[in-house]
Design an enzyme around this catalytic site. Structure first.
Site, mmCIF file in Angstrom:
data_model
loop_
_atom_site.group_PDB
_atom_site.id
_atom_site.type_symbol
_atom_site.label_atom_id
_atom_site.label_comp_id
_atom_site.label_asym_id
_atom_site.label_seq_id
_atom_site.Cartn_x
_atom_site.Cartn_y
_atom_site.Cartn_z
ATOM 1 N N TYR A 1 0.815 -1.212 0.000
ATOM 2 C CA TYR A 1 0.000 0.000 0.000
ATOM 3 C C TYR A 1 0.851 1.266 0.000
ATOM 4 O O TYR A 1 0.582 2.216 0.747
ATOM 5 C CB TYR A 1 -0.957 -0.003 1.206
ATOM 6 N N LYS B 1 -3.392 -15.970 9.031
ATOM 7 C CA LYS B 1 -2.652 -15.049 9.883
ATOM 8 C C LYS B 1 -1.960 -15.748 11.058
ATOM 9 O O LYS B 1 -0.816 -16.168 10.959
ATOM 10 C CB LYS B 1 -3.557 -13.915 10.370
ATOM 11 N N ASP C 1 -15.238 -15.615 7.743
ATOM 12 C CA ASP C 1 -13.841 -15.268 7.516
ATOM 13 C C ASP C 1 -13.213 -14.914 8.868
ATOM 14 O O ASP C 1 -13.365 -13.802 9.364
ATOM 15 C CB ASP C 1 -13.769 -14.086 6.549
ATOM 16 N N TYR D 1 -13.850 -6.566 4.764
ATOM 17 C CA TYR D 1 -12.594 -6.761 4.026
ATOM 18 C C TYR D 1 -12.264 -8.255 4.045
ATOM 19 O O TYR D 1 -12.285 -8.890 5.095
ATOM 20 C CB TYR D 1 -11.448 -5.970 4.678
#
Length: 426
Positions: A14, A271, A242, A141
């Protein structure tokens, strides 16, 4: 380190190649601390994007990695299996909701989401129905790959510029009732209306349970999730959760869906799966979904990443799951939550602060103006902490092993930033 080369040639997440942000060279890490090349130590408030839950350089995770790399670091998973994958999947199914019986190992969180969406599409194809839409929430997201982006908020996210190129799905209003507030039934109205109208074309509902992560760090009421599960059952639609950011204790429960006492049809994790050591993810599902998918025209699930079931990653993940099985994380996250509940409300006094919220080992300060990333990052480093905000959100997801003095230092650093005009834009 050659930071000039880094700035000229290495594209960080980003960031712009035209105006690259300052990068801080890390040479080592231990416990909750990162050590920079110039000798500075900073307390990590991010768990390396929420993954290093046990801290850094953990002896048991190190030992698992060393032991496995001397045996086999990688082998294809097609037609071959190995003990690290078997051990990991046993532990995953023991920790996961009881209805989940099959594990598909993948490379990253985004890929786990891609797998879940393909699973749902193939499920309905096998049943002879053409369902190509997904129902999800605004402010959500789910990753940076194309299918994952397509179920991420199309208007208020980092992916809005791809609108028109991605498949168009159905977005319901995200819940407004916070986790600690009195439940408002009307939060479900828009979701109910969308599912009632479109259920015959919807393959699955996909959402982040309890905490919407990079889409806004919003922490919502468990009753909403309970209502979603009931509506999916009523209309015969699959539910994908999710839990890539929320799984493995982050919210104070092993999985965030436990706050609502529900079970999904498909669950995505990643993660923290390896304790932050390397990339690995998994998509788990029920026997009904798996057997239906494999009973269709293709005769199998049509997906197979090259590094699926990587033995080295599986061995480290198994060691990470063993650490979680000791249940020390429960007291650790409870202590962090208690500290956030005591410290964060004090920040609400600042005019710049729009809201503060917390749950488990998650603390969020939402500001009224976006941060100046370069300035606020430098300020945090000067304060001896590593916090990486985005937009109007200064959030902390520290390692579970963080002690009270670490949490206090993180919150103090945030408070000091709120007093510095140069740390914010506009």
């Amino acid at each position: 380190m050659d930071l000039t080369f880094d700035r000229r040639h290495i594209w960080h997440p980003y960031t712009s190649t035209l105006t690259p942000l300052t990068c801080y060279p890390v040479t080592s890490a231990q416990g909750v601390s990162l050590y920079f090349e110039d000798g500075r130590e900073v307390i990590d408030g991010m768990s390396s994007w929420w993954s290093a839950i046990h801290g850094y350089n953990h002896p048991e995770l190190n030992a698992a990695a060393h032991a496995q790399i001397d045996k086999v670091s990688h082998v294809m998973f097609g037609g071959i299996t190995h003990q690290p994958a078997i051990d990991l999947c046993k532990k995953l199914l023991a920790l996961a909701p009881d209805n989940l019986q099959h594990v598909f190992l993948a490379d990253s969180g985004s890929v786990a989401v891609e797998v879940s969406l393909k699973m749902a599409l193939q499920y309905w194809h096998a049943k002879g129905e053409s369902r190509s839409k997904f129902l999800t929430l605004r402010d959500g997201y789910h990753g940076d790959t194309f299918a994952a982006m397509s179920v991420t908020d199309p208007d208020n996210s980092m992916h809005s510029l791809y609108k028109g190129f991605l498949p168009e799905h159905i977005f319901a209003n995200s819940p407004k009732t916070g986790f600690w507030q009195e439940w408002d039934e009307s939060d479900l109205d828009d979701f109910t209306a969308k599912l009632t109208r479109h259920h015959t074309e919807i393959a699955a509902v996909i959402l982040e349970p309890i905490v919407q992560g990079a889409g806004g760090m919003r922490i919502y009421h468990p009753k909403f999730l309970q209502g979603v599960r009931e509506l999916c059952d009523q209309f015969g639609v699959l539910l994908i959760l999710d839990e890539i950011a929320t799984g493995f204790g982050r919210t104070g429960k092993m999985f965030a869906c436990e706050h609502a006492a529900i079970e999904p049809d498909i669950l995505c994790v990643g993660k923290a799966l390896t304790g932050g050591y390397m990339t690995l993810s998994a998509t788990m599902t029920t026997s009904k979904v798996a057997d239906t998918v494999c009973g269709g025209e293709a005769g199998c699930f049509m997906h197979g990443p090259t590094f699926m079931g990587n033995p080295l990653a599986c061995a480290v993940a198994t060691a990470s799951m063993a650490l979680l099985e000791r249940n020390e994380w429960q007291q650790q996250t409870k202590q962090i939550e208690q500290l956030f509940s005591e410290l964060l409300p004090n920040l609400a006094q600042y005019d710049l602060v729009a809201d503060v919220r917390w749950l488990g080992a998650i603390g969020v300060v939402e500001t009224k103006r976006p941060v100046n990333m370069e300035a606020i990052q430098a300020h945090f480093v000067e304060q001896g902490v590593w916090i990486r905000p985005f937009g109007k959100l200064i959030y902390m997801m520290p390692p579970f092993i963080s002690q009270p003095e670490h949490i206090e230092k993180l919150v103090d650093a945030v408070e000091s930033a709120l007093k510095r005009e140069e740390c914010f834009s506009g």
